[in-house]
Design a protein around this motif. Sequence first.
Motif, PDB file in Angstrom:
ATOM      1  N   TYR A  89       0.839  -1.185   0.000  1.00 13.10           N
ATOM      2  CA  TYR A  89       0.000   0.000   0.000  1.00 13.10           C
ATOM      3  C   TYR A  89       0.881   1.245   0.000  1.00 13.10           C
ATOM      4  CZ  TYR A  89      -4.175  -2.660   1.443  1.00 13.10           C
ATOM      5  OH  TYR A  89      -5.245  -3.527   1.506  1.00 13.10           O
ATOM      6  N   LEU A 120      -4.139   0.556  -2.214  1.00 14.05           N
ATOM      7  CA  LEU A 120      -3.457  -0.652  -2.660  1.00 14.05           C
ATOM      8  C   LEU A 120      -2.693  -0.407  -3.952  1.00 14.05           C
ATOM      9  CD1 LEU A 120      -3.081  -3.702  -2.106  1.00 14.05           C
ATOM     10  CD2 LEU A 120      -5.009  -4.098  -3.663  1.00 14.05           C
ATOM     11  N   PHE A 164       3.509   0.756   2.822  1.00 11.20           N
ATOM     12  CA  PHE A 164       3.272  -0.301   3.806  1.00 11.20           C
ATOM     13  C   PHE A 164       3.168  -1.643   3.112  1.00 11.20           C
ATOM     14  CE2 PHE A 164       2.516   2.045   7.644  1.00 11.20           C
ATOM     15  CZ  PHE A 164       1.979   3.255   7.255  1.00 11.20           C
ATOM     16  N   GLN A 208      -1.583 -11.154   4.585  1.00 14.27           N
ATOM     17  CA  GLN A 208      -2.948 -11.588   4.881  1.00 14.27           C
ATOM     18  C   GLN A 208      -2.933 -13.082   5.178  1.00 14.27           C
ATOM     19  OE1 GLN A 208      -6.301  -9.697   2.818  1.00 14.27           O
ATOM     20  NE2 GLN A 208      -6.823 -11.712   2.038  1.00 14.27           N
ATOM     21  N   ARG A 232      -5.328 -16.446   7.312  1.00 13.85           N
ATOM     22  CA  ARG A 232      -6.562 -16.847   7.972  1.00 13.85           C
ATOM     23  C   ARG A 232      -6.248 -17.144   9.429  1.00 13.85           C
ATOM     24  NH1 ARG A 232     -11.599 -18.469   6.836  1.00 13.85           N
ATOM     25  NH2 ARG A 232     -11.277 -18.159   4.624  1.00 13.85           N
ATOM     26  N   ASP A 233      -6.954 -16.455  10.320  1.00 11.66           N
ATOM     27  CA  ASP A 233      -6.746 -16.611  11.755  1.00 11.66           C
ATOM     28  C   ASP A 233      -8.095 -16.836  12.416  1.00 11.66           C
ATOM     29  OD1 ASP A 233      -5.299 -14.514  14.420  1.00 11.66           O
ATOM     30  OD2 ASP A 233      -5.972 -16.580  14.374  1.00 11.66           O
ATOM     31  N   ALA A 275     -11.136 -16.167  10.206  1.00 13.73           N
ATOM     32  CA  ALA A 275     -11.293 -14.860   9.557  1.00 13.73           C
ATOM     33  C   ALA A 275     -10.004 -14.465   8.849  1.00 13.73           C
ATOM     34  CB  ALA A 275     -11.659 -13.797  10.578  1.00 13.73           C
ATOM     35  N   GLN A 276     -10.138 -13.755   7.733  1.00 13.18           N
ATOM     36  CA  GLN A 276      -8.979 -13.247   7.018  1.00 13.18           C
ATOM     37  C   GLN A 276      -8.521 -11.970   7.699  1.00 13.18           C
ATOM     38  OE1 GLN A 276      -7.175 -14.298   4.423  1.00 13.18           O
ATOM     39  NE2 GLN A 276      -8.320 -16.186   4.095  1.00 13.18           N
ATOM     40  N   LYS A 277      -7.263 -11.916   8.120  1.00 10.72           N
ATOM     41  CA  LYS A 277      -6.745 -10.737   8.796  1.00 10.72           C
ATOM     42  C   LYS A 277      -5.530 -10.197   8.069  1.00 10.72           C
ATOM     43  CE  LYS A 277      -8.319 -11.965  13.424  1.00 10.72           C
ATOM     44  NZ  LYS A 277      -7.929 -12.269  14.820  1.00 10.72           N
ATOM     45  N   LEU A 278      -5.389  -8.874   8.151  1.00 10.10           N
ATOM     46  CA  LEU A 278      -4.231  -8.195   7.588  1.00 10.10           C
ATOM     47  C   LEU A 278      -3.301  -7.779   8.707  1.00 10.10           C
ATOM     48  CD1 LEU A 278      -5.343  -5.657   4.826  1.00 10.10           C
ATOM     49  CD2 LEU A 278      -3.952  -7.687   4.547  1.00 10.10           C
ATOM     50  N   PHE A 284       0.129  -5.422   9.212  1.00 11.17           N
ATOM     51  CA  PHE A 284       0.879  -4.394   8.496  1.00 11.17           C
ATOM     52  C   PHE A 284       2.301  -4.259   9.020  1.00 11.17           C
ATOM     53  CE2 PHE A 284      -2.027  -2.110   5.721  1.00 11.17           C
ATOM     54  CZ  PHE A 284      -3.249  -2.602   6.126  1.00 11.17           C
ATOM     55  N   GLY A 285       3.212  -3.915   8.119  1.00 10.57           N
ATOM     56  CA  GLY A 285       4.541  -3.503   8.512  1.00 10.57           C
ATOM     57  C   GLY A 285       4.508  -2.087   9.050  1.00 10.57           C
ATOM     58  N   TYR A 316     -17.241  -7.200   4.869  1.00 12.17           N
ATOM     59  CA  TYR A 316     -16.153  -7.156   5.845  1.00 12.17           C
ATOM     60  C   TYR A 316     -15.762  -5.698   6.094  1.00 12.17           C
ATOM     61  CZ  TYR A 316     -11.792  -8.589   8.136  1.00 12.17           C
ATOM     62  OH  TYR A 316     -10.784  -8.795   9.042  1.00 12.17           O
ATOM     63  N   ARG A 368     -14.078  -4.464   2.661  1.00 16.73           N
ATOM     64  CA  ARG A 368     -13.785  -5.272   1.473  1.00 16.73           C
ATOM     65  C   ARG A 368     -14.851  -6.348   1.325  1.00 16.73           C
ATOM     66  NH1 ARG A 368     -11.626 -10.112   3.388  1.00 16.73           N
ATOM     67  NH2 ARG A 368     -10.397  -9.954   5.295  1.00 16.73           N
ATOM     68  N   GLU A 418      -9.628  -6.611  -2.646  1.00 15.03           N
ATOM     69  CA  GLU A 418      -8.943  -5.418  -2.173  1.00 15.03           C
ATOM     70  C   GLU A 418      -9.690  -4.740  -1.042  1.00 15.03           C
ATOM     71  OE1 GLU A 418      -8.381  -2.502  -5.178  1.00 15.03           O
ATOM     72  OE2 GLU A 418      -7.701  -0.949  -3.796  1.00 15.03           O
TER      73      GLU A 418
END
Lengths: 113, 111
Positions: free
Chosen positions: A35, A45, A88, A92, A94-95, A98-101, A103-104, B31, B94, B99
Amino acid sequence: GQQLNQSPQSMFIQEGEDVSMNCTSSSIFNTWLWYKQDPGEGPVLLIALYKAGELTSNGRLTAQFGITRKDSFLNISASIPSDVGIYFCAGQLRDQGAQKLVFGQGTRLTINP
Amino acid sequence: NAGVTQTPKFQVLKTGQSMTLQCAQDMNHEYMSWYRQDPGMGLRLIHYSVGAGITDQGEVPNGYNVSRSTTEDFPLRLLSAAPSQTSVYFCASRRGYNEQFFGPGTRLTVL
């Protein structure tokens, strides 16, 4: 929790130079994202990577999804003034269903004309 | 489409005050999530929702509440603001694994 180490934290370059930044993690991710954030705005993105080893370009930007799925890099060629901002990486995964992001910390890019 | 909108853009609170940060999206995304951004820390997930009526905690949920009564809206509540909550807050949405779109952010200062 999962952590991403992004480097460098900041870069000061001359216009026209190439830029390289990377992210590493101790965790495996199934997607890597890059990003860019302009001042006063939300992140936008640039590139999404979905497969280990994948190399993707978007204009002057090139990003790769590391083979181990624990790292990624972003290159910018022939930088121009509008490339200034904070970049950034995000992984991503799956946790707990749920899909989680994750970030650095960001790379702040400054360009001298 | 307006995308993801956030209000207010700036807010100053005194310690102990409560307030709600508003977030809305018009893309019919299931989401939605809230992040805070602090210098040198990147973006950290506060709470998220996978659909109306469903919310869950992220990495840094303490001091924040959320609810999701409609697909479009995902407000973030600070019940008793603390100086440690001074930050820039981003809402995002999203559809599926696609995205993630971010709002413009709310800059909050707690004195």
